[in-house]
Write a protein that holds these residues in place. Sequence first.
Motif, PDB file in Angstrom:
ATOM      1  N   ALA A  99       0.820  -1.372  -0.088  1.00  0.00           N
ATOM      2  CA  ALA A  99      -0.032  -0.060   0.009  1.00  0.00           C
ATOM      3  C   ALA A  99       0.840   1.075   0.154  1.00  0.00           C
ATOM      4  CB  ALA A  99      -1.035   0.119   1.266  1.00  0.00           C
ATOM      5  N   ALA A 100       1.766   1.322  -0.997  1.00  0.00           N
ATOM      6  CA  ALA A 100       2.773   2.412  -1.086  1.00  0.00           C
ATOM      7  C   ALA A 100       3.114   2.391  -2.601  1.00  0.00           C
ATOM      8  CB  ALA A 100       3.740   2.028  -0.298  1.00  0.00           C
ATOM      9  N   GLU A 101       3.889   3.464  -2.995  1.00  0.00           N
ATOM     10  CA  GLU A 101       4.353   3.820  -4.217  1.00  0.00           C
ATOM     11  C   GLU A 101       5.541   2.878  -4.810  1.00  0.00           C
ATOM     12  OE1 GLU A 101       3.437   8.333  -5.243  1.00  0.00           O
ATOM     13  OE2 GLU A 101       5.305   7.921  -4.048  1.00  0.00           O
ATOM     14  N   TYR A 102       6.236   2.292  -3.728  1.00  0.00           N
ATOM     15  CA  TYR A 102       7.205   1.046  -3.970  1.00  0.00           C
ATOM     16  C   TYR A 102       7.188  -0.024  -2.934  1.00  0.00           C
ATOM     17  CZ  TYR A 102       8.966   4.455  -7.456  1.00  0.00           C
ATOM     18  OH  TYR A 102       9.149   5.367  -8.540  1.00  0.00           O
ATOM     19  N   VAL A 103       7.679  -1.158  -3.101  1.00  0.00           N
ATOM     20  CA  VAL A 103       7.795  -2.056  -1.954  1.00  0.00           C
ATOM     21  C   VAL A 103       8.793  -3.103  -2.641  1.00  0.00           C
ATOM     22  CG1 VAL A 103       6.074  -3.746  -3.192  1.00  0.00           C
ATOM     23  CG2 VAL A 103       6.594  -3.891  -0.993  1.00  0.00           C
ATOM     24  N   ALA A 104       9.468  -3.406  -1.335  1.00  0.00           N
ATOM     25  CA  ALA A 104      10.585  -4.535  -1.665  1.00  0.00           C
ATOM     26  C   ALA A 104       9.788  -5.700  -1.294  1.00  0.00           C
ATOM     27  CB  ALA A 104      11.744  -4.148  -0.524  1.00  0.00           C
ATOM     28  N   VAL A 105      10.276  -6.580  -2.276  1.00  0.00           N
ATOM     29  CA  VAL A 105       9.597  -7.978  -2.358  1.00  0.00           C
ATOM     30  C   VAL A 105      10.812  -8.949  -2.657  1.00  0.00           C
ATOM     31  CG1 VAL A 105       7.804  -9.530  -3.113  1.00  0.00           C
ATOM     32  CG2 VAL A 105       7.525  -7.066  -3.296  1.00  0.00           C
ATOM     33  N   ARG A 106      10.954 -10.200  -2.006  1.00  0.00           N
ATOM     34  CA  ARG A 106      11.873 -11.201  -2.301  1.00  0.00           C
ATOM     35  C   ARG A 106      11.370 -11.657  -3.662  1.00  0.00           C
ATOM     36  NH1 ARG A 106      11.683 -16.291   0.558  1.00  0.00           N
ATOM     37  NH2 ARG A 106       9.621 -15.994   0.894  1.00  0.00           N
ATOM     38  N   ALA A 107      12.377 -11.725  -4.694  1.00  0.00           N
ATOM     39  CA  ALA A 107      12.335 -11.897  -5.888  1.00  0.00           C
ATOM     40  C   ALA A 107      11.618 -13.177  -6.227  1.00  0.00           C
ATOM     41  CB  ALA A 107      13.596 -11.796  -6.931  1.00  0.00           C
ATOM     42  N   SER A 108      11.947 -14.324  -5.392  1.00  0.00           N
ATOM     43  CA  SER A 108      11.305 -15.560  -5.375  1.00  0.00           C
ATOM     44  C   SER A 108       9.686 -15.619  -5.186  1.00  0.00           C
ATOM     45  CB  SER A 108      12.035 -16.434  -4.627  1.00  0.00           C
ATOM     46  OG  SER A 108      11.895 -16.111  -3.112  1.00  0.00           O
ATOM     47  N   ASN A 109       9.312 -14.392  -4.599  1.00  0.00           N
ATOM     48  CA  ASN A 109       7.643 -14.200  -4.489  1.00  0.00           C
ATOM     49  C   ASN A 109       7.005 -13.739  -5.441  1.00  0.00           C
ATOM     50  OD1 ASN A 109       8.655 -15.073  -1.774  1.00  0.00           O
ATOM     51  ND2 ASN A 109       7.651 -13.352  -0.770  1.00  0.00           N
ATOM     52  N   LEU A 110       7.753 -13.391  -6.803  1.00  0.00           N
ATOM     53  CA  LEU A 110       7.232 -12.832  -7.777  1.00  0.00           C
ATOM     54  C   LEU A 110       6.868 -13.529  -8.996  1.00  0.00           C
ATOM     55  CD1 LEU A 110       8.969  -9.110  -7.450  1.00  0.00           C
ATOM     56  CD2 LEU A 110       6.547  -9.825  -6.867  1.00  0.00           C
ATOM     57  N   ALA A 111       5.971 -13.469  -9.982  1.00  0.00           N
ATOM     58  CA  ALA A 111       5.878 -14.273 -11.100  1.00  0.00           C
ATOM     59  C   ALA A 111       5.423 -12.945 -11.994  1.00  0.00           C
ATOM     60  CB  ALA A 111       4.853 -15.133 -10.870  1.00  0.00           C
ATOM     61  N   PRO A 112       5.718 -13.524 -13.396  1.00  0.00           N
ATOM     62  CA  PRO A 112       5.192 -12.772 -14.537  1.00  0.00           C
ATOM     63  C   PRO A 112       3.631 -12.498 -14.216  1.00  0.00           C
ATOM     64  CG  PRO A 112       6.667 -14.262 -15.350  1.00  0.00           C
ATOM     65  CD  PRO A 112       6.511 -14.673 -13.914  1.00  0.00           C
ATOM     66  N   LYS A 113       3.251 -11.074 -14.530  1.00  0.00           N
ATOM     67  CA  LYS A 113       1.876 -10.816 -14.601  1.00  0.00           C
ATOM     68  C   LYS A 113       1.113 -11.193 -15.547  1.00  0.00           C
ATOM     69  CE  LYS A 113      -0.935  -6.665 -15.506  1.00  0.00           C
ATOM     70  NZ  LYS A 113      -1.237  -7.149 -16.726  1.00  0.00           N
ATOM     71  N   PRO A 114      -0.226 -11.856 -15.287  1.00  0.00           N
ATOM     72  CA  PRO A 114      -1.023 -12.312 -16.425  1.00  0.00           C
ATOM     73  C   PRO A 114      -1.203 -11.109 -17.524  1.00  0.00           C
ATOM     74  CG  PRO A 114      -2.006 -12.733 -14.199  1.00  0.00           C
ATOM     75  CD  PRO A 114      -0.865 -11.784 -13.978  1.00  0.00           C
ATOM     76  N   GLN A 115      -1.354 -11.686 -18.828  1.00  0.00           N
ATOM     77  CA  GLN A 115      -1.371 -10.725 -19.760  1.00  0.00           C
ATOM     78  C   GLN A 115      -2.725 -10.173 -20.028  1.00  0.00           C
ATOM     79  OE1 GLN A 115       1.087 -12.020 -23.308  1.00  0.00           O
ATOM     80  NE2 GLN A 115       2.880 -12.997 -21.778  1.00  0.00           N
ATOM     81  N   ARG A 116      -3.746 -10.981 -19.967  1.00  0.00           N
ATOM     82  CA  ARG A 116      -5.015 -10.348 -20.362  1.00  0.00           C
ATOM     83  C   ARG A 116      -5.581  -9.511 -19.571  1.00  0.00           C
ATOM     84  NH1 ARG A 116      -8.093 -12.967 -24.002  1.00  0.00           N
ATOM     85  NH2 ARG A 116      -7.268 -14.606 -25.427  1.00  0.00           N
TER      86      ARG A 116
END
Length: 310
Positions: A99-116
Amino acid sequence: MKAVRIHGRGGPAQLVYEDAPMPTLQPDDALVRVYATGITPAELTWDESYRNPDGSPRIPGIPGHEVSGVVEAIELRATGVSVGEAVYGLTDFPRDGAAAEYVAVRASNLAPKPQRIDHVQTAAVPLSGLTAWQALFDHGGLAAGQRVLIHGGAGGVGTFAVQLARWRGAHIIATASSSNADFLRKLGADEVIDYRAVRFEEAARDIDVVLDPIGGETQERSWSVLRRGGILVALSAPIQADVPAKYGARGVFFIVTPNRDELSEIARLIDAETVRPVVADVLPLTRAREAFERGVQGHTRGKIVLQVRE
């Protein structure tokens, strides 16, 4: 940066939209420029919302653990994402959220965003989608042809659970208010029980998997609908150790965990139009307190999302 921070226990009234320092990155982190975040009203009651991973106090803290955005920077050991990539994910609970303009996240918690779908819709996916996936498949072992009872079918987790169970080929019974019956049938429910008019244990039987995000009396009444060997998967409260054996059943309580592979599979189903997020409402970050107040009232259809930037 601008952020919404909670300054103490006490619910949405403690939320303030204000200036906050930029996140400090750890070696395996990605810095994400946030476009939208989904809210989970219950997070304001979690101990993890007020402490760091080492147990030390974290006040003020930033809520919002579902993120959709773009990678701004990556640190030394971060892998699997690249600068400029559109991503989504679930942040660790004992860290500041999105709930901010930027966030620090473990990279392994992220995946490519759905395209549709756009960032707002995507932000409604991580926590609810992963919770439904892990409840039904990782813990419940749901298989084609089995019978599943999904409580709170029109909620954030319930809407994903209905669609994922349909994809798996299960027979789906959902509890909801009568106003959500047609909506849930369109999502894939075979039967909808109006919990206000009918006691579900009188209308459902021989259930293989019960998904219970509610707890309390609902959990207590759910044991009787399970077949012998069936399983109740609880999301809101631990299960008393001696209860499942009384019904010849099994029980498990779990807390959702970030999982890149499962997020990638959910994104694939979204892009194939097999699953879709359900967004109850969209509010700007400046109205975060109002969003959480609505969420606390309950009975929303799907997820409330905060839009951080266009």
